[in-house]
Design an enzyme around this catalytic site. Structure first.
Site, mmCIF file in Angstrom:
data_model
loop_
_atom_site.group_PDB
_atom_site.id
_atom_site.type_symbol
_atom_site.label_atom_id
_atom_site.label_comp_id
_atom_site.label_asym_id
_atom_site.label_seq_id
_atom_site.Cartn_x
_atom_site.Cartn_y
_atom_site.Cartn_z
ATOM 1 N N ASN A 83 0.698 -1.186 0.033
ATOM 2 C CA ASN A 83 0.070 0.136 -0.186
ATOM 3 C C ASN A 83 1.023 1.293 -0.128
ATOM 4 O O ASN A 83 2.101 1.161 0.067
ATOM 5 C CB ASN A 83 -0.936 -0.121 1.320
ATOM 6 C CG ASN A 83 -2.281 0.672 0.925
ATOM 7 O OD1 ASN A 83 -2.193 1.586 0.152
ATOM 8 N ND2 ASN A 83 -3.344 -0.080 1.571
ATOM 9 N N HIS A 113 23.719 1.395 12.175
ATOM 10 C CA HIS A 113 24.979 2.334 12.009
ATOM 11 C C HIS A 113 25.648 1.872 13.241
ATOM 12 O O HIS A 113 25.291 0.879 14.105
ATOM 13 C CB HIS A 113 24.435 3.656 12.709
ATOM 14 C CG HIS A 113 23.637 4.188 11.560
ATOM 15 N ND1 HIS A 113 24.522 4.895 10.104
ATOM 16 C CD2 HIS A 113 22.221 4.475 11.036
ATOM 17 C CE1 HIS A 113 23.606 5.302 9.554
ATOM 18 N NE2 HIS A 113 22.313 5.245 10.026
ATOM 19 N N GLY A 140 -0.900 -1.395 8.850
ATOM 20 C CA GLY A 140 -0.546 -0.038 8.769
ATOM 21 C C GLY A 140 0.348 0.579 9.719
ATOM 22 O O GLY A 140 0.310 0.196 10.852
ATOM 23 N N THR A 163 11.149 -6.146 16.380
ATOM 24 C CA THR A 163 12.713 -5.957 16.855
ATOM 25 C C THR A 163 13.291 -7.412 16.682
ATOM 26 O O THR A 163 14.479 -7.594 16.912
ATOM 27 C CB THR A 163 12.730 -5.373 18.090
ATOM 28 O OG1 THR A 163 11.982 -6.310 19.131
ATOM 29 C CG2 THR A 163 12.100 -3.952 18.308
#
Length: 193
Positions: A83, A113, A140, A163
């Site tokens: 979407n 990083h 969403g 995570t």
């Protein structure tokens, strides 16, 4: 000796200031900018999205606007729907299995990083691949962090931040996303705390 681009794709520390990497980023950003002026029905849409994401199956759709670093780091299966407003930071490969639905404004990240603040001052990072299985649904605003694998047949609730890996057949919600039940009729997998 590996190029910086090859290091980027293989999860090694690489320089994103490298000319080949910069050229790839500029190409991806230019194609995404072109797509921002289009709908899925616009003349030239399909050719542009396939230029951004080589190998995109004819049965799959990516609704603009879409934001990518490179575009060619996406591996999308058959009958996938993505979407509007999604972001794919695809220095590492992002694989999305067949029949998967990605809700609006989802974000899938592969860059990581350095933790050492001195090294973080340099234009370097690593990229860890992300894999989303077949027959999944990401609501969403889901965010998927570098190195995560989401198994087949999973649902990730809207607004969740993934995570860690999610086992196949799981419903996971929250920040961080936790498995709340099995979708395959068995016992819910145990979520790590």
């Amino acid at each position: 000796m590996k190029s910086e681009f090859e290091k980027m794709r293989s999860g090694e520390l690489y320089s994103y200031d490298d000319p080949q990497v910069r050229d790839s980023l500029n190409r991806g950003k230019a194609l995404c900018a072109r797509l921002r002026t289009m709908t899925m029905q616009s003349p030239g849409y399909r050719a542009t999205i396939e230029e951004l994401i080589p190998g995109l199956p004819e049965t799959s759709a990516v609704m603009p606007p879409v934001h990518c670093d490179h575009g060619h780091g996406l591996r999308i299966g058959e009958h996938v729907f993505i979407n509007a407003g999604c972001t794919f930071l695809d220095g590492g490969l992002i694989t999305i299995g067949a029949h998967t639905l990605i809700g609006p404004n989802c974000q899938i990240y592969t860059p990581n990083h350095p933790t050492d603040h001195r090294l973080r001052r340099q234009p370097v990072e690593t990229n860890l691949p992300v894999t989303i299985g077949a027959d999944c649904w990401l609501g969403g605003g889901v965010i998927v962090l570098p190195g995560v694998t989401i198994g087949d047949r999973c649902i990730i609730g809207a607004g969740s931040v993934v995570t860690r890996d999610i086992p196949a057949g799981s419903l996971a919600v929250g920040n961080p996303a936790r498995v709340v039940r099995s979708l395959d009729g068995g016992e819910a997998p145990v979520s790590e705390e």
